[in-house]
Design an enzyme around this catalytic site. Structure first.
Site, mmCIF file in Angstrom:
data_model
loop_
_atom_site.group_PDB
_atom_site.id
_atom_site.type_symbol
_atom_site.label_atom_id
_atom_site.label_comp_id
_atom_site.label_asym_id
_atom_site.label_seq_id
_atom_site.Cartn_x
_atom_site.Cartn_y
_atom_site.Cartn_z
ATOM 1 N N GLY A 251 -20.240 -20.268 -92.129
ATOM 2 C CA GLY A 251 -21.268 -20.097 -91.128
ATOM 3 C C GLY A 251 -22.635 -19.622 -91.543
ATOM 4 O O GLY A 251 -23.534 -19.579 -90.700
ATOM 5 N N GLU A 293 -15.555 -19.575 -96.098
ATOM 6 C CA GLU A 293 -15.490 -21.037 -95.967
ATOM 7 C C GLU A 293 -16.845 -21.667 -95.707
ATOM 8 O O GLU A 293 -17.076 -22.258 -94.653
ATOM 9 C CB GLU A 293 -14.559 -21.404 -94.802
ATOM 10 C CG GLU A 293 -13.180 -20.818 -94.895
ATOM 11 C CD GLU A 293 -12.365 -21.096 -93.639
ATOM 12 O OE1 GLU A 293 -12.931 -21.129 -92.530
ATOM 13 O OE2 GLU A 293 -11.158 -21.282 -93.777
ATOM 14 N N PRO A 294 -17.763 -21.556 -96.655
ATOM 15 C CA PRO A 294 -19.075 -22.155 -96.436
ATOM 16 C C PRO A 294 -19.006 -23.682 -96.456
ATOM 17 O O PRO A 294 -18.317 -24.267 -97.291
ATOM 18 C CB PRO A 294 -19.883 -21.652 -97.637
ATOM 19 C CG PRO A 294 -18.861 -21.421 -98.705
ATOM 20 C CD PRO A 294 -17.624 -20.940 -97.990
ATOM 21 N N GLY A 295 -19.664 -24.311 -95.512
ATOM 22 C CA GLY A 295 -19.777 -25.767 -95.519
ATOM 23 C C GLY A 295 -21.252 -26.116 -95.617
ATOM 24 O O GLY A 295 -21.774 -26.488 -96.679
ATOM 25 N N ARG A 296 -21.926 -25.915 -94.501
ATOM 26 C CA ARG A 296 -23.349 -26.233 -94.396
ATOM 27 C C ARG A 296 -24.180 -25.623 -95.529
ATOM 28 O O ARG A 296 -24.999 -26.302 -96.146
ATOM 29 C CB ARG A 296 -23.854 -25.686 -93.054
ATOM 30 C CG ARG A 296 -25.262 -26.093 -92.680
ATOM 31 C CD ARG A 296 -25.719 -25.302 -91.442
ATOM 32 N NE ARG A 296 -24.681 -25.239 -90.431
ATOM 33 C CZ ARG A 296 -24.527 -26.122 -89.445
ATOM 34 N NH1 ARG A 296 -25.391 -27.092 -89.322
ATOM 35 N NH2 ARG A 296 -23.545 -25.997 -88.576
ATOM 36 N N TYR A 337 -26.401 -32.205 -80.035
ATOM 37 C CA TYR A 337 -26.763 -30.831 -79.652
ATOM 38 C C TYR A 337 -28.190 -30.440 -80.027
ATOM 39 O O TYR A 337 -28.466 -29.292 -80.329
ATOM 40 C CB TYR A 337 -25.746 -29.800 -80.160
ATOM 41 C CG TYR A 337 -25.158 -30.028 -81.547
ATOM 42 C CD1 TYR A 337 -25.932 -29.876 -82.696
ATOM 43 C CD2 TYR A 337 -23.814 -30.367 -81.703
ATOM 44 C CE1 TYR A 337 -25.384 -30.060 -83.948
ATOM 45 C CE2 TYR A 337 -23.251 -30.552 -82.961
ATOM 46 C CZ TYR A 337 -24.050 -30.393 -84.081
ATOM 47 O OH TYR A 337 -23.504 -30.579 -85.329
ATOM 48 N N CYS A 365 -28.754 -48.913 -79.394
ATOM 49 C CA CYS A 365 -29.016 -49.234 -77.996
ATOM 50 C C CYS A 365 -28.552 -48.106 -77.092
ATOM 51 O O CYS A 365 -27.556 -48.230 -76.375
ATOM 52 C CB CYS A 365 -28.321 -50.544 -77.641
ATOM 53 S SG CYS A 365 -28.941 -51.870 -78.663
ATOM 54 N N GLU A 366 -29.256 -46.998 -77.162
ATOM 55 C CA GLU A 366 -28.994 -45.796 -76.368
ATOM 56 C C GLU A 366 -30.329 -45.086 -76.245
ATOM 57 O O GLU A 366 -30.969 -44.824 -77.270
ATOM 58 C CB GLU A 366 -28.069 -44.827 -77.134
ATOM 59 C CG GLU A 366 -26.627 -45.202 -77.242
ATOM 60 C CD GLU A 366 -25.855 -44.993 -75.962
ATOM 61 O OE1 GLU A 366 -26.254 -44.125 -75.159
ATOM 62 O OE2 GLU A 366 -24.875 -45.727 -75.764
ATOM 63 N N TYR A 395 -22.919 -32.478 -92.325
ATOM 64 C CA TYR A 395 -22.674 -33.025 -90.984
ATOM 65 C C TYR A 395 -23.525 -34.249 -90.658
ATOM 66 O O TYR A 395 -23.876 -34.470 -89.502
ATOM 67 C CB TYR A 395 -22.882 -31.929 -89.911
ATOM 68 C CG TYR A 395 -22.027 -30.707 -90.162
ATOM 69 C CD1 TYR A 395 -20.645 -30.761 -89.979
ATOM 70 C CD2 TYR A 395 -22.584 -29.519 -90.604
ATOM 71 C CE1 TYR A 395 -19.848 -29.651 -90.231
ATOM 72 C CE2 TYR A 395 -21.800 -28.411 -90.863
ATOM 73 C CZ TYR A 395 -20.431 -28.483 -90.676
ATOM 74 O OH TYR A 395 -19.650 -27.381 -90.926
HETATM 75 C C1 LIG Z 1 -17.075 -25.520 -89.382
HETATM 76 C C2 LIG Z 1 -16.221 -24.505 -90.028
HETATM 77 C C3 LIG Z 1 -16.604 -23.927 -91.235
HETATM 78 C C4 LIG Z 1 -17.910 -24.246 -91.922
HETATM 79 O O1 LIG Z 1 -18.998 -23.824 -91.173
HETATM 80 P P1 LIG Z 1 -20.467 -23.964 -91.788
HETATM 81 O O2 LIG Z 1 -21.353 -23.551 -90.663
HETATM 82 O O3 LIG Z 1 -20.649 -25.379 -92.164
HETATM 83 O O4 LIG Z 1 -20.538 -23.052 -92.966
HETATM 84 C C5 LIG Z 1 -15.744 -23.041 -91.823
HETATM 85 N N1 LIG Z 1 -14.561 -22.721 -91.264
HETATM 86 C C6 LIG Z 1 -14.165 -23.253 -90.087
HETATM 87 C C7 LIG Z 1 -12.855 -22.888 -89.528
HETATM 88 C C8 LIG Z 1 -14.987 -24.152 -89.435
HETATM 89 O O5 LIG Z 1 -14.586 -24.669 -88.276
#
Ligand SMILES: *Cc1c(COP(=O)(O)O)cnc(C)c1O
Length: 436
Positions: A251, A293-296, A337, A365-366, A395
């Site tokens: 997050g 759990e970093p993604g973004r 969003y 086409c939206e 994403y």
């Molecule tokens: C989406 C998600 C993440 C990653 O969130 P980011 O904002 O991309 O860092 C980590 N853990 C869980 C369970 C998620 O649903």
């Protein structure tokens, strides 16, 4: 020229936007548009920041998991594998992608609020390290399927600590009324934890929470860790249960706009580390191994998307539109969003001050197929110009669709200023390949 939103961006002598040292316009000319470009060096740098900061803050056994959903394709798993990260997955598809390049599944955590029996069986067969279990029905299903396969399955339980991180509602998941996890506040968390310890094919390793996304305030992680550690202390006192792992979720926010703050991830993690240590001491419990759990924040600002401008439509007294050759099919986030983005004219970064206010529209086409509203571009913007949308590494590709039968763009990776193809452009034949 003012400072760009990420330090991997620059402008070269031709007035072209560069990413990771590569001329984005040259890449667009070579590979076509729409085009995703990603900076491998930046991804690795972010992986290392998380890995070393977590080891320092929480000890050697603690490590980050890359949240696959942000960007899932083979080369990402090769990179995070080399950097020593684990991963979290939410589907058999993500798991298949990871295993197809030999990702060590001992460090894979299978999420989702609704894993199917087929997902569970497939993941156990492939040797997934952990499930992050959302609810009792799922716990029973995993216990049964693991039993049938003669496996003792490690799990974490997903709990909702009841925090609103004051981010955007649609990406807020740690509140009590969330579709994810079991609430601590209502006593359901304790119930399910106790139940998990009684199941014979389940080994409960610990607990997970994910408070939300685009979090800029480190207090959110401090508060979440307190609530989780209080719960862990309760489980210890009441049931003698020893928690081995605490997963604090993902997050940390990234900069989509100049006005977004910049976070020092290393400093933030150090702060969480100091706090968690002190709080465990106060509660008289051993500090569990920590996962995040970093993604973004691993991939977002490593990426950008290039489009070719098409129609420039002026509606005097109302609005202006610039349409591009992609849209919601390669980036549905504004339509979903209202996600903000920084937009620039990649082939003429040196042109005079932008004065043309417009809506950047996609080709689908939206009416809702917009990439961004209230964008300011040079007044002489015209068909054939190259438009870059920044911070699209997370994403975007992972949420892309074939709406209007648009082939998905390729992902070109840049490393040490040189490029290679990580994902090929879909062909028209690819689009029909499953049609009978
Ligand atoms: C989406 C998600 C993440 C990653 O969130 P980011 O904002 O991309 O860092 C980590 N853990 C869980 C369970 C998620 O649903």
């Amino acid at each position: 020229m003012e400072k760009m939103i990420c330090n991997n961006l620059s402008i070269n002598s031709a007035g072209h936007l560069t990413l990771g040292g590569a001329d984005t316009v040259a890449l667009a000319n070579k590979y076509g548009t729409p085009l995703y470009i990603m900076d491998e060096d930046r991804i690795r740098e972010r992986c290392r920041t998380y890995k070393t900061s977590m080891a320092r803050a929480f000890g050697d056994k603690s490590y980050p998991l890359f949240a696959s959903k942000a960007a899932s394709f083979k080369q990402i798993y090769r990179i995070i594998m080399e950097e020593g990260l684990g991963t979290d997955l939410v589907s058999s598809g993500e798991l298949y992608t990871a295993t197809s390049v030999g990702f060590p599944l001992a460090k894979a955590y299978f999420h989702s609020n609704n894993k199917t029996d087929a997902d569970i069986a497939y993941a156990i067969d492939r040797g997934v390290g952990y499930f992050v279990v959302d609810n009792v029905e799922e716990l029973d299903a995993i216990d049964k399927i693991a039993g049938d396969k003669n496996v003792k399955q490690k799990i974490l339980l997903r709990l909702t600590p009841g925090i609103d991180p004051h981010t955007y509602e649609a990406v807020t998941t740690g509140k009590v009324d969330s579709k994810f996890g079991s609430a601590i506040e209502t006593g359901q968390a304790e119930q399910i934890a106790k139940y998990a310890t009684e199941l014979s094919n389940i080994v409960l390793y610990g607990f997970h929470c994910h408070v939300g996304s685009q979090v800029f305030d480190s207090d959110v992680f401090l508060r979440a860790s307190e609530i989780m550690l209080d719960f862990i202390a309760l489980m210890s006192k009441k049931y003698g249960f020893v928690t081995r792992e605490l997963d604090l979720g993902g997050g940390y926010g990234v900069r989509y706009l100049d006005s977004d703050p910049e976070i020092d991830i290393a400093e933030n993690i150090a702060k969480v580390g100091t706090h968690v240590k002190a709080y465990c001491h106060k509660l008289g419990i051993d500090m569990p191994e920590i996962r995040m759990e970093p993604g973004r924040s691993i991939v977002a600002d490593a990426g950008l998307t290039l489009y070719t401008a098409g129609t420039v439509k002026r509606i005097p007294g109302y609005k202006n539109y610039v349409s591009v050759d992609g849209g919601m099919a390669d980036n549905p986030r504004y339509a979903l969003y209202r996600s903000p983005y920084t937009v620039c004219l990649a082939n003429r970064m040196d042109s005079t001050a932008p004065t043309f206010n417009c809506t950047l529209a996609g080709r689908c086409c939206e009416s809702g197929d917009l990439i961004q509203e209230n964008v300011t571009l040079p007044a002489d913007i015209k068909r054939g110009d190259m438009i870059a949308v920044l911070t699209t590494g997370a994403y975007n590709y992972s949420m892309a669709s074939n709406y209007n039968r648009l082939p998905k763009p390729p992902i070109v990776m840049v490393k040490d200023g040189k490029e290679y193809i990580a994902v090929k452009r879909e062909s028209l034949e690819d689009i029909c390949k499953n049609d009978i």
